[in-house]
Write a protein that holds these residues in place. Sequence first.
Motif, PDB file in Angstrom:
ATOM      1  N   VAL A  16      68.431  33.260  39.900  1.00 58.18           N
ATOM      2  CA  VAL A  16      69.692  32.599  40.176  1.00 58.18           C
ATOM      3  C   VAL A  16      70.827  33.570  39.898  1.00 58.18           C
ATOM      4  CG1 VAL A  16      71.170  30.655  39.574  1.00 58.18           C
ATOM      5  CG2 VAL A  16      68.699  30.387  39.516  1.00 58.18           C
ATOM      6  N   SER A  17      71.740  33.699  40.841  1.00 55.25           N
ATOM      7  CA  SER A  17      72.856  34.621  40.659  1.00 55.25           C
ATOM      8  C   SER A  17      74.085  33.858  40.154  1.00 55.25           C
ATOM      9  CB  SER A  17      73.188  35.322  41.970  1.00 55.25           C
ATOM     10  OG  SER A  17      73.621  34.372  42.922  1.00 55.25           O
ATOM     11  N   PHE A  18      74.963  34.584  39.532  1.00 53.45           N
ATOM     12  CA  PHE A  18      76.208  34.036  38.992  1.00 53.45           C
ATOM     13  C   PHE A  18      77.315  34.463  39.943  1.00 53.45           C
ATOM     14  CE2 PHE A  18      79.589  33.868  35.683  1.00 53.45           C
ATOM     15  CZ  PHE A  18      79.416  32.543  35.338  1.00 53.45           C
ATOM     16  N   SER A  19      77.711  33.545  40.836  1.00 58.29           N
ATOM     17  CA  SER A  19      78.631  33.896  41.915  1.00 58.29           C
ATOM     18  C   SER A  19      80.089  33.853  41.455  1.00 58.29           C
ATOM     19  CB  SER A  19      78.445  32.933  43.088  1.00 58.29           C
ATOM     20  OG  SER A  19      78.914  31.647  42.743  1.00 58.29           O
ATOM     21  N   ASN A  20      80.958  34.319  42.334  1.00 57.82           N
ATOM     22  CA  ASN A  20      82.398  34.269  42.055  1.00 57.82           C
ATOM     23  C   ASN A  20      82.891  32.824  41.982  1.00 57.82           C
ATOM     24  OD1 ASN A  20      82.768  37.033  41.817  1.00 57.82           O
ATOM     25  ND2 ASN A  20      83.090  37.284  44.015  1.00 57.82           N
ATOM     26  N   ARG A  21      82.266  31.942  42.748  1.00 62.24           N
ATOM     27  CA  ARG A  21      82.623  30.524  42.674  1.00 62.24           C
ATOM     28  C   ARG A  21      82.339  29.975  41.281  1.00 62.24           C
ATOM     29  NH1 ARG A  21      80.233  27.977  48.260  1.00 62.24           N
ATOM     30  NH2 ARG A  21      81.530  29.199  49.647  1.00 62.24           N
ATOM     31  N   ASP A  22      81.190  30.346  40.726  1.00 65.05           N
ATOM     32  CA  ASP A  22      80.839  29.912  39.375  1.00 65.05           C
ATOM     33  C   ASP A  22      81.873  30.408  38.372  1.00 65.05           C
ATOM     34  OD1 ASP A  22      78.482  28.734  40.337  1.00 65.05           O
ATOM     35  OD2 ASP A  22      77.360  30.601  40.083  1.00 65.05           O
ATOM     36  N   LYS A  23      82.258  31.665  38.508  1.00 65.00           N
ATOM     37  CA  LYS A  23      83.258  32.245  37.609  1.00 65.00           C
ATOM     38  C   LYS A  23      84.595  31.532  37.747  1.00 65.00           C
ATOM     39  CE  LYS A  23      81.057  36.755  37.795  1.00 65.00           C
ATOM     40  NZ  LYS A  23      81.135  38.115  38.297  1.00 65.00           N
ATOM     41  N   LEU A  24      84.978  31.192  38.967  1.00 65.36           N
ATOM     42  CA  LEU A  24      86.242  30.504  39.209  1.00 65.36           C
ATOM     43  C   LEU A  24      86.236  29.108  38.591  1.00 65.36           C
ATOM     44  CD1 LEU A  24      88.971  30.821  40.590  1.00 65.36           C
ATOM     45  CD2 LEU A  24      87.947  29.953  42.679  1.00 65.36           C
ATOM     46  N   PHE A  54      91.130  16.268  33.707  1.00 60.64           N
ATOM     47  CA  PHE A  54      89.714  16.342  34.079  1.00 60.64           C
ATOM     48  C   PHE A  54      89.497  15.896  35.522  1.00 60.64           C
ATOM     49  CE2 PHE A  54      88.719  16.619  29.490  1.00 60.64           C
ATOM     50  CZ  PHE A  54      87.889  17.730  29.557  1.00 60.64           C
ATOM     51  N   PHE A  55      90.266  14.919  35.969  1.00 62.79           N
ATOM     52  CA  PHE A  55      90.200  14.489  37.361  1.00 62.79           C
ATOM     53  C   PHE A  55      90.603  15.642  38.280  1.00 62.79           C
ATOM     54  CE2 PHE A  55      92.167  12.413  41.096  1.00 62.79           C
ATOM     55  CZ  PHE A  55      91.055  11.771  41.586  1.00 62.79           C
ATOM     56  N   ALA A  56      91.702  16.332  37.929  1.00 61.41           N
ATOM     57  CA  ALA A  56      92.164  17.477  38.721  1.00 61.41           C
ATOM     58  C   ALA A  56      91.123  18.591  38.706  1.00 61.41           C
ATOM     59  CB  ALA A  56      93.498  17.983  38.180  1.00 61.41           C
ATOM     60  N   LEU A  57      90.475  18.807  37.566  1.00 55.53           N
ATOM     61  CA  LEU A  57      89.423  19.824  37.483  1.00 55.53           C
ATOM     62  C   LEU A  57      88.258  19.466  38.391  1.00 55.53           C
ATOM     63  CD1 LEU A  57      88.255  22.392  36.175  1.00 55.53           C
ATOM     64  CD2 LEU A  57      87.350  20.922  34.357  1.00 55.53           C
ATOM     65  N   GLY A  58      87.911  18.185  38.468  1.00 56.53           N
ATOM     66  CA  GLY A  58      86.846  17.746  39.364  1.00 56.53           C
ATOM     67  C   GLY A  58      87.183  18.006  40.820  1.00 56.53           C
ATOM     68  N   ILE A  59      88.413  17.731  41.196  1.00 55.22           N
ATOM     69  CA  ILE A  59      88.848  17.988  42.575  1.00 55.22           C
ATOM     70  C   ILE A  59      88.848  19.490  42.856  1.00 55.22           C
ATOM     71  CG2 ILE A  59      90.806  17.834  44.161  1.00 55.22           C
ATOM     72  CD1 ILE A  59      91.429  15.113  42.861  1.00 55.22           C
ATOM     73  N   ILE A  63      86.645  21.500  45.664  1.00 63.18           N
ATOM     74  CA  ILE A  63      87.252  22.345  46.701  1.00 63.18           C
ATOM     75  C   ILE A  63      86.645  23.746  46.665  1.00 63.18           C
ATOM     76  CG2 ILE A  63      89.411  23.481  47.388  1.00 63.18           C
ATOM     77  CD1 ILE A  63      90.836  20.869  46.503  1.00 63.18           C
ATOM     78  N   VAL A  64      86.471  24.294  45.461  1.00 64.94           N
ATOM     79  CA  VAL A  64      85.901  25.636  45.320  1.00 64.94           C
ATOM     80  C   VAL A  64      84.479  25.688  45.883  1.00 64.94           C
ATOM     81  CG1 VAL A  64      85.098  27.343  43.626  1.00 64.94           C
ATOM     82  CG2 VAL A  64      87.357  26.319  43.379  1.00 64.94           C
ATOM     83  N   THR A  65      83.708  24.630  45.666  1.00 62.03           N
ATOM     84  CA  THR A  65      82.324  24.605  46.163  1.00 62.03           C
ATOM     85  C   THR A  65      82.229  24.117  47.609  1.00 62.03           C
ATOM     86  OG1 THR A  65      81.978  22.397  45.214  1.00 62.03           O
ATOM     87  CG2 THR A  65      81.328  24.300  43.883  1.00 62.03           C
ATOM     88  N   ARG A  66      83.382  23.887  48.228  1.00 56.63           N
ATOM     89  CA  ARG A  66      83.478  23.488  49.639  1.00 56.63           C
ATOM     90  C   ARG A  66      82.784  22.164  49.932  1.00 56.63           C
ATOM     91  NH1 ARG A  66      82.578  29.476  52.132  1.00 56.63           N
ATOM     92  NH2 ARG A  66      84.590  30.286  51.508  1.00 56.63           N
ATOM     93  N   MET A  67      82.946  21.210  49.028  1.00 49.78           N
ATOM     94  CA  MET A  67      82.428  19.865  49.270  1.00 49.78           C
ATOM     95  C   MET A  67      83.413  19.101  50.149  1.00 49.78           C
ATOM     96  SD  MET A  67      81.173  18.458  45.600  1.00 49.78           S
ATOM     97  CE  MET A  67      79.995  19.303  44.607  1.00 49.78           C
ATOM     98  N   SER A  68      82.905  18.115  50.858  1.00 48.50           N
ATOM     99  CA  SER A  68      83.782  17.236  51.620  1.00 48.50           C
ATOM    100  C   SER A  68      84.431  16.242  50.658  1.00 48.50           C
ATOM    101  CB  SER A  68      82.982  16.479  52.682  1.00 48.50           C
ATOM    102  OG  SER A  68      82.104  15.547  52.060  1.00 48.50           O
TER     103      SER A  68
END
Length: 86
Positions: A16-24, A54-59, A63-68
């Motif tokens: 498993v790699s540690f991507s830039n998305r994970d870091k963000l 926490f709600f804002a962090l969830g959103i 967005i970072v993981t490109r979910m709908s």
Amino acid sequence: MLNRQHFIKENDGIEVSFSNRDKLIIGGFIYTLGLIVWGILSKGWYMTEIGALFFALGIFSGIVTRMSQKEIAENFVKGCGEFIYV
């Protein structure tokens, strides 16, 4: 199923790699925690403001993981459901 069995699985040799998305996302989490500490100590924030962060962090994470929008909402509700015991 015990929680330990749910979360611990055998390693199938998958690397498993540690991507830039994970870091963000981790960076966003650390920033949010810092903002919470600052808000509590200097602004007197309580549950409403902390919950909003926490709600804002969830959103942000969705967005970072490109979910709908639907996936973000479903995963948020699923995550909240794990904290609620009736």
